[in-house]
Write a protein that holds these residues in place. Sequence first.
Motif, PDB file in Angstrom:
ATOM      1  N   HIS A 170       1.780  30.553 -29.229  1.00  0.00           N
ATOM      2  CA  HIS A 170       2.738  30.683 -28.348  1.00  0.00           C
ATOM      3  C   HIS A 170       2.057  30.448 -26.946  1.00  0.00           C
ATOM      4  O   HIS A 170       2.959  30.638 -25.872  1.00  0.00           O
ATOM      5  CB  HIS A 170       3.648  31.820 -28.531  1.00  0.00           C
ATOM      6  CG  HIS A 170       2.907  33.128 -28.655  1.00  0.00           C
ATOM      7  ND1 HIS A 170       2.310  33.712 -27.601  1.00  0.00           N
ATOM      8  CD2 HIS A 170       2.589  34.064 -29.795  1.00  0.00           C
ATOM      9  CE1 HIS A 170       1.603  34.907 -27.941  1.00  0.00           C
ATOM     10  NE2 HIS A 170       1.824  35.219 -29.248  1.00  0.00           N
ATOM     11  N   SER A 171       0.822  30.575 -26.782  1.00  0.00           N
ATOM     12  CA  SER A 171       0.053  30.239 -25.491  1.00  0.00           C
ATOM     13  C   SER A 171       0.106  29.125 -25.024  1.00  0.00           C
ATOM     14  O   SER A 171       0.104  28.070 -25.635  1.00  0.00           O
ATOM     15  CB  SER A 171      -1.224  30.826 -25.450  1.00  0.00           C
ATOM     16  OG  SER A 171      -2.056  30.542 -24.330  1.00  0.00           O
ATOM     17  N   PRO A 172       0.388  28.885 -23.923  1.00  0.00           N
ATOM     18  CA  PRO A 172       0.739  27.400 -23.101  1.00  0.00           C
ATOM     19  C   PRO A 172      -0.796  26.858 -23.028  1.00  0.00           C
ATOM     20  O   PRO A 172      -0.770  25.372 -22.971  1.00  0.00           O
ATOM     21  CB  PRO A 172       1.068  27.630 -21.640  1.00  0.00           C
ATOM     22  CG  PRO A 172       0.888  29.062 -21.287  1.00  0.00           C
ATOM     23  CD  PRO A 172       0.761  29.777 -22.510  1.00  0.00           C
ATOM     24  N   TRP A 173      -2.017  27.340 -23.332  1.00  0.00           N
ATOM     25  CA  TRP A 173      -3.233  26.839 -23.246  1.00  0.00           C
ATOM     26  C   TRP A 173      -3.576  26.668 -24.563  1.00  0.00           C
ATOM     27  O   TRP A 173      -4.889  26.518 -24.985  1.00  0.00           O
ATOM     28  CB  TRP A 173      -4.170  27.562 -22.436  1.00  0.00           C
ATOM     29  CG  TRP A 173      -3.888  27.799 -20.996  1.00  0.00           C
ATOM     30  CD1 TRP A 173      -3.788  26.600 -19.958  1.00  0.00           C
ATOM     31  CD2 TRP A 173      -3.077  28.778 -20.369  1.00  0.00           C
ATOM     32  NE1 TRP A 173      -3.323  27.406 -18.928  1.00  0.00           N
ATOM     33  CE2 TRP A 173      -2.880  28.617 -19.106  1.00  0.00           C
ATOM     34  CE3 TRP A 173      -2.834  30.283 -20.831  1.00  0.00           C
ATOM     35  CZ2 TRP A 173      -2.389  29.436 -18.129  1.00  0.00           C
ATOM     36  CZ3 TRP A 173      -2.159  31.197 -20.087  1.00  0.00           C
ATOM     37  CH2 TRP A 173      -1.932  30.660 -18.687  1.00  0.00           C
ATOM     38  N   THR A 224      -9.636  38.941 -28.211  1.00  0.00           N
ATOM     39  CA  THR A 224     -10.001  39.318 -26.727  1.00  0.00           C
ATOM     40  C   THR A 224      -9.137  38.441 -25.931  1.00  0.00           C
ATOM     41  O   THR A 224      -8.421  37.586 -26.415  1.00  0.00           O
ATOM     42  CB  THR A 224     -11.663  38.662 -26.669  1.00  0.00           C
ATOM     43  OG1 THR A 224     -11.725  37.017 -27.104  1.00  0.00           O
ATOM     44  CG2 THR A 224     -12.601  39.354 -27.481  1.00  0.00           C
ATOM     45  N   GLN A 225      -9.302  38.512 -24.688  1.00  0.00           N
ATOM     46  CA  GLN A 225      -8.599  37.799 -23.677  1.00  0.00           C
ATOM     47  C   GLN A 225      -8.520  36.214 -23.878  1.00  0.00           C
ATOM     48  O   GLN A 225      -7.503  35.367 -23.945  1.00  0.00           O
ATOM     49  CB  GLN A 225      -8.683  37.946 -22.155  1.00  0.00           C
ATOM     50  CG  GLN A 225      -7.823  37.520 -21.242  1.00  0.00           C
ATOM     51  CD  GLN A 225      -6.122  37.888 -21.330  1.00  0.00           C
ATOM     52  OE1 GLN A 225      -6.044  39.002 -21.812  1.00  0.00           O
ATOM     53  NE2 GLN A 225      -5.347  37.248 -20.924  1.00  0.00           N
ATOM     54  N   MET A 226      -9.892  35.794 -24.089  1.00  0.00           N
ATOM     55  CA  MET A 226      -9.991  34.250 -24.467  1.00  0.00           C
ATOM     56  C   MET A 226      -9.316  33.820 -25.728  1.00  0.00           C
ATOM     57  O   MET A 226      -8.714  32.720 -25.365  1.00  0.00           O
ATOM     58  CB  MET A 226     -11.448  34.094 -24.497  1.00  0.00           C
ATOM     59  CG  MET A 226     -11.882  32.593 -24.897  1.00  0.00           C
ATOM     60  SD  MET A 226     -13.682  32.352 -25.174  1.00  0.00           S
ATOM     61  CE  MET A 226     -14.258  32.764 -23.748  1.00  0.00           C
ATOM     62  N   SER A 227      -9.216  34.544 -26.909  1.00  0.00           N
ATOM     63  CA  SER A 227      -8.680  34.069 -27.941  1.00  0.00           C
ATOM     64  C   SER A 227      -7.094  33.923 -27.863  1.00  0.00           C
ATOM     65  O   SER A 227      -6.473  33.367 -28.341  1.00  0.00           O
ATOM     66  CB  SER A 227      -9.162  34.801 -29.110  1.00  0.00           C
ATOM     67  OG  SER A 227      -9.081  36.181 -28.999  1.00  0.00           O
ATOM     68  N   ARG A 228      -6.654  35.292 -26.976  1.00  0.00           N
ATOM     69  CA  ARG A 228      -5.236  35.258 -26.995  1.00  0.00           C
ATOM     70  C   ARG A 228      -4.817  34.314 -26.048  1.00  0.00           C
ATOM     71  O   ARG A 228      -3.641  33.774 -26.162  1.00  0.00           O
ATOM     72  CB  ARG A 228      -4.733  36.625 -25.993  1.00  0.00           C
ATOM     73  CG  ARG A 228      -5.062  37.795 -26.935  1.00  0.00           C
ATOM     74  CD  ARG A 228      -4.417  39.108 -26.113  1.00  0.00           C
ATOM     75  NE  ARG A 228      -4.735  40.412 -27.123  1.00  0.00           N
ATOM     76  CZ  ARG A 228      -3.606  40.640 -27.936  1.00  0.00           C
ATOM     77  NH1 ARG A 228      -2.736  39.819 -28.258  1.00  0.00           N
ATOM     78  NH2 ARG A 228      -3.924  41.649 -28.908  1.00  0.00           N
ATOM     79  N   GLU A 229      -5.565  33.758 -25.076  1.00  0.00           N
ATOM     80  CA  GLU A 229      -5.103  32.744 -24.275  1.00  0.00           C
ATOM     81  C   GLU A 229      -5.351  31.152 -25.080  1.00  0.00           C
ATOM     82  O   GLU A 229      -4.169  30.373 -24.670  1.00  0.00           O
ATOM     83  CB  GLU A 229      -5.648  32.466 -22.911  1.00  0.00           C
ATOM     84  CG  GLU A 229      -5.364  33.654 -21.899  1.00  0.00           C
ATOM     85  CD  GLU A 229      -6.023  33.877 -20.543  1.00  0.00           C
ATOM     86  OE1 GLU A 229      -5.749  34.219 -19.741  1.00  0.00           O
ATOM     87  OE2 GLU A 229      -7.246  32.904 -20.589  1.00  0.00           O
ATOM     88  N   HIS A 230      -6.055  31.052 -25.786  1.00  0.00           N
ATOM     89  CA  HIS A 230      -6.523  29.615 -26.314  1.00  0.00           C
ATOM     90  C   HIS A 230      -6.322  29.407 -27.782  1.00  0.00           C
ATOM     91  O   HIS A 230      -6.199  28.241 -28.243  1.00  0.00           O
ATOM     92  CB  HIS A 230      -7.954  29.187 -25.873  1.00  0.00           C
ATOM     93  CG  HIS A 230      -8.035  29.485 -24.236  1.00  0.00           C
ATOM     94  ND1 HIS A 230      -7.661  28.460 -23.522  1.00  0.00           N
ATOM     95  CD2 HIS A 230      -8.764  30.240 -23.607  1.00  0.00           C
ATOM     96  CE1 HIS A 230      -7.858  28.946 -22.119  1.00  0.00           C
ATOM     97  NE2 HIS A 230      -8.693  29.797 -22.295  1.00  0.00           N
ATOM     98  N   LEU A 231      -6.118  30.566 -28.448  1.00  0.00           N
ATOM     99  CA  LEU A 231      -6.011  30.401 -30.098  1.00  0.00           C
ATOM    100  C   LEU A 231      -4.934  31.041 -30.555  1.00  0.00           C
ATOM    101  O   LEU A 231      -4.778  30.874 -31.944  1.00  0.00           O
ATOM    102  CB  LEU A 231      -7.324  30.863 -30.634  1.00  0.00           C
ATOM    103  CG  LEU A 231      -8.849  30.362 -29.988  1.00  0.00           C
ATOM    104  CD1 LEU A 231     -10.128  31.201 -30.709  1.00  0.00           C
ATOM    105  CD2 LEU A 231      -8.897  28.879 -30.324  1.00  0.00           C
ATOM    106  N   VAL A 232      -4.053  31.279 -29.777  1.00  0.00           N
ATOM    107  CA  VAL A 232      -2.642  31.655 -30.586  1.00  0.00           C
ATOM    108  C   VAL A 232      -1.465  30.853 -30.057  1.00  0.00           C
ATOM    109  O   VAL A 232      -1.350  30.434 -28.932  1.00  0.00           O
ATOM    110  CB  VAL A 232      -2.389  33.218 -29.696  1.00  0.00           C
ATOM    111  CG1 VAL A 232      -1.013  33.751 -30.154  1.00  0.00           C
ATOM    112  CG2 VAL A 232      -3.484  34.106 -30.167  1.00  0.00           C
TER     113      VAL A 232
END
Length: 346
Positions: free
Chosen positions: A99-102, A89-97
């Motif tokens: 290479h994400s800045p978050w 989901t968008q949440m896991s892409r942003e916070h659990l991957v």
Amino acid sequence: MVQPFNLLMSPQTDPTSIYRQRDGLYAVDVLTAAISHLDFFTWLAERPAVDKDTICQGLDLRERPADVMLTLFTAMGLLESKDGIFQLTQMSREHLVKHSPWFIGPYYDSMKERPVCRDILTVLRTGQPANWASLKHEKDWAKAMEGEPFASQFTAAMDCRGTLLGPAMASRLDCSHHNQLLDIAGGSGIYTCAMLSRHPHLRAVVMEKAPVDGITRRSLAARGFDNRVTVHVGDMFVDPFPGECDIHLFSNVLHDWDVPRVRQLLAKSFGALPAGGMVVIHDAHLNAGKTGPLPVAAYSALLMTITEGRCYSEKEMAEFLEEAGFTGVNYFPTVADRSMITARKA
């Protein structure tokens, strides 16, 4: 020690939130193991859409715990699932991957050496249950239940929640056309007592292994039901079910076992019940799509770790029942995220 009281009474408050705290204890450690040991979300981000088998092969996971993990993350809103295919989901892409800045992986890394988290990683890899509560001196749950001290402690734990769950279950059942209950692996007998309080025409048999059978007898006597209930000593997987019972109850039993054992028990129940007999499965069930509810998915993480089982969905259980020969499958919610599935032998 059993404290007798009227099992037709209900509390004035709803303790579901308290139950969820205990039932969901292991969910955060499953998430930690996935982030900090498997780097699961980064792995999945690099693959556009994969199924459970591909995930198991790619990360060297066993099917049962992987199923629980994927269901939990779907219920948490971290995965999307359609036709057996999983995506972030968008949440896991942003916070659990990574290479994400978050990315918050390092935040979870600080907790990854917790004994429960380590045990969960082993369960994911091997499919075998961990020692009870991750205690080094303890055995896994099934083996620990063979000893009197652990069996007494565990049965008391299950008995106290049964004073809430049992009456709620019994109140949803129509037993007017039935006479004798078989409570399979019935522990203290609390669910039998709740059934007989609600349906006073019933008699019952509780089937239990040693040393729990002694605990069952003492608990039934303390509650004043020993004149209406007999205790049958036996192993539900090996020994015949007692005859002349036209209701079979599996209350918080099937979730301790993997699919082959569940199928075995339901087939055995169908064979032993008379025509018109009813089977009752009282448990915590996932929804048909296995997208939740989250409290049940979190509870399944605990069961995955300490038993050979997990929480099953309404759909899975209906399919198991129909495979065994049962018809007329019905689902009823009860209390504290529990529910009941009934079916009949034509």
